[in-house]
Motif scaffolding. Sequence first.
Motif, PDB file in Angstrom:
ATOM      1  N   ARG A  63       5.134 -15.740  -4.916  1.00  0.00           N
ATOM      2  CA  ARG A  63       3.680 -15.902  -5.037  1.00  0.00           C
ATOM      3  C   ARG A  63       3.016 -14.628  -5.569  1.00  0.00           C
ATOM      4  N   ASN A  64       3.842 -13.693  -6.066  1.00  0.00           N
ATOM      5  CA  ASN A  64       3.369 -12.402  -6.584  1.00  0.00           C
ATOM      6  C   ASN A  64       2.577 -11.613  -5.548  1.00  0.00           C
ATOM      7  N   ILE A  65       3.027 -11.669  -4.309  1.00  0.00           N
ATOM      8  CA  ILE A  65       2.435 -10.883  -3.232  1.00  0.00           C
ATOM      9  C   ILE A  65       3.462  -9.813  -2.863  1.00  0.00           C
ATOM     10  N   GLU A  66       3.111  -8.557  -3.119  1.00  0.00           N
ATOM     11  CA  GLU A  66       4.045  -7.463  -2.875  1.00  0.00           C
ATOM     12  C   GLU A  66       3.975  -6.995  -1.428  1.00  0.00           C
ATOM     13  N   THR A  67       5.140  -6.849  -0.833  1.00  0.00           N
ATOM     14  CA  THR A  67       5.269  -6.390   0.536  1.00  0.00           C
ATOM     15  C   THR A  67       6.298  -5.272   0.587  1.00  0.00           C
ATOM     16  N   VAL A  68       6.382  -4.593   1.718  1.00  0.00           N
ATOM     17  CA  VAL A  68       7.334  -3.496   1.899  1.00  0.00           C
ATOM     18  C   VAL A  68       8.055  -3.692   3.217  1.00  0.00           C
TER      19      VAL A  68
ATOM     20  N   LYS B 286      20.837   2.118  22.478  1.00  0.00           N
ATOM     21  CA  LYS B 286      22.190   1.998  21.951  1.00  0.00           C
ATOM     22  C   LYS B 286      22.307   2.919  20.736  1.00  0.00           C
ATOM     23  N   PRO B 287      23.509   3.325  20.348  1.00  0.00           N
ATOM     24  CA  PRO B 287      23.648   4.275  19.244  1.00  0.00           C
ATOM     25  C   PRO B 287      22.956   3.853  17.948  1.00  0.00           C
ATOM     26  N   PHE B 288      23.006   2.590  17.606  1.00  0.00           N
ATOM     27  CA  PHE B 288      22.378   2.111  16.376  1.00  0.00           C
ATOM     28  C   PHE B 288      21.419   0.976  16.693  1.00  0.00           C
ATOM     29  N   ASP B 289      20.412   1.255  17.443  1.00  0.00           N
ATOM     30  CA  ASP B 289      19.415   0.259  17.788  1.00  0.00           C
ATOM     31  C   ASP B 289      18.314   0.323  16.731  1.00  0.00           C
ATOM     32  N   LEU B 290      18.422  -0.550  15.731  1.00  0.00           N
ATOM     33  CA  LEU B 290      17.526  -0.533  14.579  1.00  0.00           C
ATOM     34  C   LEU B 290      16.599  -1.740  14.597  1.00  0.00           C
ATOM     35  N   HIS B 291      15.499  -1.613  13.853  1.00  0.00           N
ATOM     36  CA  HIS B 291      14.523  -2.696  13.763  1.00  0.00           C
ATOM     37  C   HIS B 291      13.919  -2.688  12.362  1.00  0.00           C
ATOM     38  N   ALA B 292      13.618  -3.869  11.843  1.00  0.00           N
ATOM     39  CA  ALA B 292      12.977  -4.000  10.530  1.00  0.00           C
ATOM     40  C   ALA B 292      11.663  -4.749  10.698  1.00  0.00           C
ATOM     41  N   TRP B 293      10.674  -4.362   9.915  1.00  0.00           N
ATOM     42  CA  TRP B 293       9.402  -5.069   9.916  1.00  0.00           C
ATOM     43  C   TRP B 293       8.877  -5.118   8.491  1.00  0.00           C
ATOM     44  N   LEU B 294       8.032  -6.092   8.231  1.00  0.00           N
ATOM     45  CA  LEU B 294       7.503  -6.324   6.894  1.00  0.00           C
ATOM     46  C   LEU B 294       6.008  -6.038   6.896  1.00  0.00           C
ATOM     47  N   LEU B 295       5.577  -5.217   5.943  1.00  0.00           N
ATOM     48  CA  LEU B 295       4.172  -4.838   5.828  1.00  0.00           C
ATOM     49  C   LEU B 295       3.550  -5.413   4.565  1.00  0.00           C
TER      50      LEU B 295
ATOM     51  N   ALA C  46       2.806   6.157  -2.150  1.00  0.00           N
ATOM     52  CA  ALA C  46       1.998   5.364  -1.216  1.00  0.00           C
ATOM     53  C   ALA C  46       2.475   3.929  -1.176  1.00  0.00           C
ATOM     54  N   ASP C  47       2.243   3.295  -0.055  1.00  0.00           N
ATOM     55  CA  ASP C  47       2.521   1.867   0.060  1.00  0.00           C
ATOM     56  C   ASP C  47       1.433   1.098  -0.676  1.00  0.00           C
ATOM     57  N   ILE C  48       1.618  -0.191  -0.725  1.00  0.00           N
ATOM     58  CA  ILE C  48       0.603  -1.052  -1.316  1.00  0.00           C
ATOM     59  C   ILE C  48      -0.639  -0.947  -0.439  1.00  0.00           C
ATOM     60  N   GLN C  49      -1.745  -0.625  -1.022  1.00  0.00           N
ATOM     61  CA  GLN C  49      -2.975  -0.410  -0.270  1.00  0.00           C
ATOM     62  C   GLN C  49      -3.636  -1.734   0.079  1.00  0.00           C
ATOM     63  N   SER C  50      -4.274  -1.751   1.222  1.00  0.00           N
ATOM     64  CA  SER C  50      -4.968  -2.957   1.668  1.00  0.00           C
ATOM     65  C   SER C  50      -6.060  -3.368   0.699  1.00  0.00           C
ATOM     66  N   ALA C  51      -6.649  -2.397  -0.014  1.00  0.00           N
ATOM     67  CA  ALA C  51      -7.721  -2.710  -0.958  1.00  0.00           C
ATOM     68  C   ALA C  51      -7.199  -3.515  -2.149  1.00  0.00           C
ATOM     69  N   ASP C  52      -5.909  -3.414  -2.433  1.00  0.00           N
ATOM     70  CA  ASP C  52      -5.303  -4.134  -3.558  1.00  0.00           C
ATOM     71  C   ASP C  52      -4.958  -5.581  -3.209  1.00  0.00           C
ATOM     72  N   ILE C  53      -5.109  -5.954  -1.955  1.00  0.00           N
ATOM     73  CA  ILE C  53      -4.686  -7.265  -1.479  1.00  0.00           C
ATOM     74  C   ILE C  53      -5.911  -8.158  -1.304  1.00  0.00           C
ATOM     75  N   THR C  54      -5.829  -9.347  -1.895  1.00  0.00           N
ATOM     76  CA  THR C  54      -6.948 -10.280  -1.759  1.00  0.00           C
ATOM     77  C   THR C  54      -6.894 -10.957  -0.388  1.00  0.00           C
ATOM     78  N   ASN C  55      -7.988 -11.548  -0.003  1.00  0.00           N
ATOM     79  CA  ASN C  55      -8.059 -12.265   1.265  1.00  0.00           C
ATOM     80  C   ASN C  55      -7.078 -13.438   1.280  1.00  0.00           C
ATOM     81  N   ASP C  56      -6.956 -14.153   0.156  1.00  0.00           N
ATOM     82  CA  ASP C  56      -6.013 -15.275   0.079  1.00  0.00           C
ATOM     83  C   ASP C  56      -4.575 -14.796   0.250  1.00  0.00           C
ATOM     84  N   GLN C  57      -4.231 -13.665  -0.368  1.00  0.00           N
ATOM     85  CA  GLN C  57      -2.884 -13.125  -0.224  1.00  0.00           C
ATOM     86  C   GLN C  57      -2.604 -12.740   1.225  1.00  0.00           C
TER      87      GLN C  57
END
Length: 131
Positions: A79-84, A96-105, A30-41
């Motif tokens: 800041r010890n904030i884990e992202t994926v 295009k043959p290699f039309d890639l995209h990255a995003w941060l969660l 599983a990814d980092i769950q929203s419940a594990d993240i504080t409002n400040d983070q």
Amino acid sequence: MLAIARFAVLYVPLHIWNGNFQPKRAAIAADIQSADITNDQMQTGILVGRYARQLSKRVPFTANCLPQALAVKWYLGTRNIETVIRIGARTSRSAKPFDLHAWLLLGNTCLTGAQERASYAQFGQVNSADL
């Protein structure tokens, strides 16, 4: 940090920085769950993501989705904030043959790359040991 991330994307082999695509702690399937993240983070993540998007339009080099995601991930890591980072390919046939995209969660919140994310299909999770 945006310039360092752009440099890494262009010149540093992937196997050296591929650990950036996984959270630091051992998460089973599983990814980092929203419940594990504080409002400040969450507020910090949203703010830093916004700054990276704005700054990427003003730098004298191309700072597209992957450098933005890497820079924000690295900064939030100090800041010890884990992202994926997630990477996907465009789903339309006219792409295009290699039309890639990255995003941060951060939990279920997309910090960078959100606008284009809907037209890309996410790749499966890749472990560093598999590369």
